[in-house]
Each structure stands twice: as C-alpha cells, then as structure tokens.
Motif scaffolding. Structure first.
Motif, PDB file in Angstrom:
ATOM      1  N   CYS A 222      88.060  -8.710 -26.606  1.00 56.52           N
ATOM      2  CA  CYS A 222      87.144  -8.805 -25.475  1.00 56.52           C
ATOM      3  C   CYS A 222      85.947  -7.881 -25.646  1.00 56.52           C
ATOM      4  O   CYS A 222      86.099  -6.732 -26.066  1.00 56.52           O
ATOM      5  CB  CYS A 222      87.860  -8.429 -24.177  1.00 56.52           C
ATOM      6  SG  CYS A 222      88.696  -9.781 -23.373  1.00 56.52           S
TER       7      CYS A 222
ATOM      8  N   LYS B  95      85.689  -8.089 -20.628  1.00 56.43           N
ATOM      9  CA  LYS B  95      86.721  -7.392 -19.868  1.00 56.43           C
ATOM     10  C   LYS B  95      86.516  -7.574 -18.366  1.00 56.43           C
ATOM     11  O   LYS B  95      87.473  -7.724 -17.601  1.00 56.43           O
ATOM     12  CB  LYS B  95      86.730  -5.905 -20.218  1.00 56.43           C
ATOM     13  CG  LYS B  95      87.229  -5.621 -21.625  1.00 56.43           C
ATOM     14  CD  LYS B  95      87.150  -4.134 -21.943  1.00 56.43           C
ATOM     15  CE  LYS B  95      87.609  -3.856 -23.381  1.00 56.43           C
ATOM     16  NZ  LYS B  95      87.479  -2.423 -23.738  1.00 56.43           N
ATOM     17  N   ALA B  96      85.229  -7.566 -17.947  1.00 57.57           N
ATOM     18  CA  ALA B  96      84.921  -7.779 -16.531  1.00 57.57           C
ATOM     19  C   ALA B  96      85.270  -9.209 -16.118  1.00 57.57           C
ATOM     20  O   ALA B  96      85.841  -9.449 -15.043  1.00 57.57           O
ATOM     21  CB  ALA B  96      83.445  -7.502 -16.271  1.00 57.57           C
TER      22      ALA B  96
ATOM     23  N   LYS C 204      89.060  -9.572 -15.855  1.00 52.32           N
ATOM     24  CA  LYS C 204      89.580  -8.969 -14.622  1.00 52.32           C
ATOM     25  C   LYS C 204      89.502  -9.976 -13.463  1.00 52.32           C
ATOM     26  O   LYS C 204      90.459 -10.160 -12.716  1.00 52.32           O
ATOM     27  CB  LYS C 204      88.788  -7.711 -14.274  1.00 52.32           C
ATOM     28  CG  LYS C 204      89.253  -6.983 -13.023  1.00 52.32           C
ATOM     29  CD  LYS C 204      88.461  -5.703 -12.822  1.00 52.32           C
ATOM     30  CE  LYS C 204      88.933  -4.943 -11.576  1.00 52.32           C
ATOM     31  NZ  LYS C 204      88.630  -5.696 -10.330  1.00 52.32           N
ATOM     32  N   PHE C 205      88.349 -10.639 -13.341  1.00 50.12           N
ATOM     33  CA  PHE C 205      88.196 -11.635 -12.277  1.00 50.12           C
ATOM     34  C   PHE C 205      89.092 -12.847 -12.533  1.00 50.12           C
ATOM     35  O   PHE C 205      89.619 -13.445 -11.594  1.00 50.12           O
ATOM     36  CB  PHE C 205      86.738 -12.082 -12.169  1.00 50.12           C
ATOM     37  CG  PHE C 205      85.859 -11.093 -11.456  1.00 50.12           C
ATOM     38  CD1 PHE C 205      86.046 -10.805 -10.110  1.00 50.12           C
ATOM     39  CD2 PHE C 205      84.849 -10.427 -12.133  1.00 50.12           C
ATOM     40  CE1 PHE C 205      85.245  -9.883  -9.447  1.00 50.12           C
ATOM     41  CE2 PHE C 205      84.041  -9.506 -11.481  1.00 50.12           C
ATOM     42  CZ  PHE C 205      84.240  -9.233 -10.136  1.00 50.12           C
TER      43      PHE C 205
ATOM     44  N   TYR D 172      92.049 -12.890 -13.943  1.00 53.40           N
ATOM     45  CA  TYR D 172      93.396 -12.537 -13.495  1.00 53.40           C
ATOM     46  C   TYR D 172      93.501 -12.642 -11.972  1.00 53.40           C
ATOM     47  O   TYR D 172      94.481 -13.176 -11.436  1.00 53.40           O
ATOM     48  CB  TYR D 172      93.747 -11.114 -13.922  1.00 53.40           C
ATOM     49  CG  TYR D 172      94.365 -10.999 -15.293  1.00 53.40           C
ATOM     50  CD1 TYR D 172      95.614 -11.529 -15.556  1.00 53.40           C
ATOM     51  CD2 TYR D 172      93.697 -10.334 -16.319  1.00 53.40           C
ATOM     52  CE1 TYR D 172      96.193 -11.417 -16.809  1.00 53.40           C
ATOM     53  CE2 TYR D 172      94.263 -10.215 -17.588  1.00 53.40           C
ATOM     54  CZ  TYR D 172      95.511 -10.765 -17.820  1.00 53.40           C
ATOM     55  OH  TYR D 172      96.084 -10.648 -19.059  1.00 53.40           O
ATOM     56  N   GLU D 173      92.501 -12.128 -11.283  1.00 54.60           N
ATOM     57  CA  GLU D 173      92.531 -12.140  -9.821  1.00 54.60           C
ATOM     58  C   GLU D 173      92.556 -13.572  -9.286  1.00 54.60           C
ATOM     59  O   GLU D 173      93.300 -13.889  -8.348  1.00 54.60           O
ATOM     60  CB  GLU D 173      91.314 -11.389  -9.270  1.00 54.60           C
ATOM     61  CG  GLU D 173      91.361  -9.885  -9.526  1.00 54.60           C
ATOM     62  CD  GLU D 173      90.104  -9.171  -9.047  1.00 54.60           C
ATOM     63  OE1 GLU D 173      89.209  -9.855  -8.490  1.00 54.60           O
ATOM     64  OE2 GLU D 173      90.014  -7.948  -9.228  1.00 54.60           O
TER      65      GLU D 173
ATOM     66  N   ASN E 288     101.139  -8.479 -20.969  1.00 48.28           N
ATOM     67  CA  ASN E 288     101.464  -9.584 -20.063  1.00 48.28           C
ATOM     68  C   ASN E 288     102.277 -10.693 -20.713  1.00 48.28           C
ATOM     69  O   ASN E 288     102.253 -11.839 -20.267  1.00 48.28           O
ATOM     70  CB  ASN E 288     100.181 -10.186 -19.467  1.00 48.28           C
ATOM     71  CG  ASN E 288      99.371  -9.173 -18.697  1.00 48.28           C
ATOM     72  OD1 ASN E 288      99.806  -8.658 -17.677  1.00 48.28           O
ATOM     73  ND2 ASN E 288      98.182  -8.865 -19.186  1.00 48.28           N
TER      74      ASN E 288
ATOM     75  N   ARG F 242      98.155   0.052 -17.604  1.00 48.08           N
ATOM     76  CA  ARG F 242      98.286  -1.361 -17.224  1.00 48.08           C
ATOM     77  C   ARG F 242      99.725  -1.744 -16.889  1.00 48.08           C
ATOM     78  O   ARG F 242     100.015  -2.896 -16.605  1.00 48.08           O
ATOM     79  CB  ARG F 242      97.763  -2.251 -18.353  1.00 48.08           C
ATOM     80  CG  ARG F 242      96.255  -2.233 -18.503  1.00 48.08           C
ATOM     81  CD  ARG F 242      95.812  -2.939 -19.771  1.00 48.08           C
ATOM     82  NE  ARG F 242      96.101  -2.137 -20.956  1.00 48.08           N
ATOM     83  CZ  ARG F 242      95.820  -2.530 -22.192  1.00 48.08           C
ATOM     84  NH1 ARG F 242      95.260  -3.705 -22.401  1.00 48.08           N
ATOM     85  NH2 ARG F 242      96.079  -1.736 -23.217  1.00 48.08           N
TER      86      ARG F 242
ATOM     87  N   LYS G  45     100.615  -4.692 -14.460  1.00 45.14           N
ATOM     88  CA  LYS G  45      99.828  -4.533 -13.241  1.00 45.14           C
ATOM     89  C   LYS G  45      98.863  -5.694 -13.011  1.00 45.14           C
ATOM     90  O   LYS G  45      98.574  -6.064 -11.877  1.00 45.14           O
ATOM     91  CB  LYS G  45      99.047  -3.217 -13.297  1.00 45.14           C
ATOM     92  CG  LYS G  45      99.876  -1.990 -12.993  1.00 45.14           C
ATOM     93  CD  LYS G  45      99.008  -0.751 -12.926  1.00 45.14           C
ATOM     94  CE  LYS G  45      99.829   0.474 -12.554  1.00 45.14           C
ATOM     95  NZ  LYS G  45      99.014   1.714 -12.505  1.00 45.14           N
ATOM     96  N   GLN G  46      98.329  -6.255 -14.091  1.00 39.60           N
ATOM     97  CA  GLN G  46      97.308  -7.282 -13.937  1.00 39.60           C
ATOM     98  C   GLN G  46      97.873  -8.620 -13.497  1.00 39.60           C
ATOM     99  O   GLN G  46      97.163  -9.458 -12.974  1.00 39.60           O
ATOM    100  CB  GLN G  46      96.554  -7.469 -15.256  1.00 39.60           C
ATOM    101  CG  GLN G  46      95.635  -6.301 -15.612  1.00 39.60           C
ATOM    102  CD  GLN G  46      94.904  -6.554 -16.914  1.00 39.60           C
ATOM    103  OE1 GLN G  46      95.513  -6.875 -17.917  1.00 39.60           O
ATOM    104  NE2 GLN G  46      93.597  -6.414 -16.899  1.00 39.60           N
TER     105      GLN G  46
END
Length: 306
Positions: free
Chosen positions: A57, A62-63, A66-67, A69-70, A138, A158, A279-280
C-alpha cells in the motif's frame, strides 16, 4: 466504485500479492488487477506499489484501505440485522496453539456447533509467532495463544488482545521420581534432573531464561511430540514442564503415572491464555457468539479447578 473493488483491495493488502488474493477469492488475476486500476483511476490515487517482491500500500492507499474496511464492516453489520442467532450461518476462522486443542477447545467447539450448526468453523493449529502474524493480517477472525507480559508488549497495534486465564507452570515427574513428595520445585532442584524440552516457542523461551539465570541443565531429550514426552516422564527417564491446563485431564496424570508439582521461581514470568482479534475487521455476530461460548466454558473450567 463498487463493493467488489473494496473487497479486492482488502484481500490484496492482506495477502501481499494479487496472485494470492486471486487464489483466495477464486477470481482471475486480471479481473482483480483491472478492478484495482479502475478504482485508482476513479479516485485519482495510486493505492498500491507493485513490484516483483509483492504489492504494498502507498500512503494514500492506506487511507483508502481504512475506509474500505469501515465500509465492508458496515455492510456486514447491515446483513446481520434481524438475523436470529439460531439461524446464524457463515464461516469462522480460528488459529490456535496446541495447548487449546488438548484442553478445553474441543468442549467449546461441541457447545458452539450444537447451538449454531450452520456455522462452518475452520481451525488451524499454529505456533505463537504465526498466529500473531496471521491475526494481524486479518487472515483469521480469532487467535488463541499462550504468552506472557513480553508477548503483550510485542503485539502489533492492529491486534486486540484479552487475557483469558492465568496459567500456572507445573513440573511433571514420574511417580518414582525423587521429587514426587515436594510441595514445590525450585529452579535449582529442577536443574539437577534429566530434562525433556518441548520444541515450541514459549517453552524454548522459558528454558533459555532458566539456563541464563541459573545454569545449563542436563537436556536429554528435545521433542514436539507430546506422547513421547509424557511417556519419557512417566517412565522416570526425564522431567518436563507443562502448564496446569495442558495436563489437567491427561490419562497419565489421572492414573498417577505422572505427578504435576507447582514450579516456584521468583524470576519466572507468569503465562496466560490469550485471545487475539484483528482490530480492523468487523467482529461478526458469529465471532461474538463463539467468544461467549469460550468464556462460558472457561468459567466452568476455572470453577472445576478451585
């Protein structure tokens, strides 16, 4: 932008290459590559740096990840709304150390499958280092390890960790051993005995620390075969170390051929049974129900040992 593109970039980030992501998702290499390129073009950012050594990445990636995953986690939560526990179906991937397989994990699995028969549980027996790495990336929903305070300090940010139970260390000797009437066994007494050592990470760490703090012991056998080790102990050929949970229901302990004696050492760092969750990743209803079942079994297990 679509959900598949987000799933693809998550899988590529976790696996490190498009090829491995392709194998896991059963999607062609070219389809994943094109989907990622299309998303990069739409967002006007480069999500991955691709090279012969793998796919990593970028900072912008990476940003985006993150989104991603959310969003995927939220979608999973939406799918779970209104779903009755008794009708839960899906997959749960667990990576666990050997100690769990020979103690209470079979009981947990029996109880869980009885309540949730439509859930497929995939379990792999791994070493502590591999479990931590795979949960961090993960690859598993839950990791179960035996560790100590050093283990906690070394965990990646993480990974969410929880202590399940403290684990006392027991010196295991034959019923014919000269130590059999001891209330405890000290390091000095232990090091006077012929020793059998398990070829496992935490075990090796214990012995390295013991030899460093005191003196080199007389190691006569080293093995990762627990049947071999326990038979050596039962026949008074060597003395070994196990946690109390590992040997609680062992036939050789129950019939008195192996006698466990508490190990007493001021320098010893207490061990713990530890659970690890990425965590993710969204904690699915399946995972939450399994953790409930695990904690319930452990409470019962603790009461039996009081």
């Amino acid at each position: 932008m679509n959900i598949e593109q987000l799933q693809y970039i998550i899988e590529v980030a976790e696996q490190g290459t498009i090829s491995r992501a392709s194998e896991n998702l059963h999607v062609s290499h070219s389809a994943i590559s094109q989907a990622i390129s299309s998303l990069e073009s739409e967002l006007e950012v480069s999500i991955f740096d691709r090279s012969r050594s793998g796919t990593k990445c970028t900072e912008e990636g990476k940003a985006v990840l993150k989104f991603a995953y959310e969003i995927i986690n939220r979608i999973t939560q939406l799918k779970e709304i209104g779903q009755k526990s008794s009708l839960l179906h899906g997959e749960l991937k667990i990576s666990a150390a050997t100690i769990y397989f020979s103690t209470f994990l079979p009981e947990v699995l029996y109880s869980f499958k009885k309540d949730f028969p439509q859930v497929q549980v995939i379990i792999q027996e791994r070493g502590t280092h591999d479990i931590i790495k795979e949960v961090k990336n993960n690859q598993f929903d839950l990791g179960l390890i035996l560790g100590n305070d050093v283990t906690f300090k070394a965990l990646d940010t993480r990974v969410h960790s929880q202590t399940l139970l403290p684990s006392k260390l027991m010196v295991c000797v034959s019923k014919h051993s000269s130590l059999v009437y001891n209330q405890v066994v000290t390091p000095e007494e232990l090091l006077q005995q012929p020793l059998v050592i398990r070829n496992e990470e935490l075990s090796q760490t214990f012995w390295d620390s013991l030899f460093s703090n005191y003196e080199e012991g007389n190691v006569v056998f080293s093995s990762n075969n627990h049947d071999v080790i326990k038979n050596l102990i039962a026949n008074n050929i060597a003395v070994g170390i196990y946690t109390e949970f590992w040997i609680k229901n062992d036939p050789l302990v129950l019939n008195g051929d192996i006698v466990p004696i508490p190990y007493f050492d001021h320098n010893f760092m207490e061990s713990y049974l530890i659970s690890l969750i990425p965590k993710q990743k969204h904690q699915s209803m399946i995972l939450k129900e399994f953790v409930k079942c695990l904690n319930s079994t452990l409470r019962s297990y603790t009461l039996q040992n009081m």
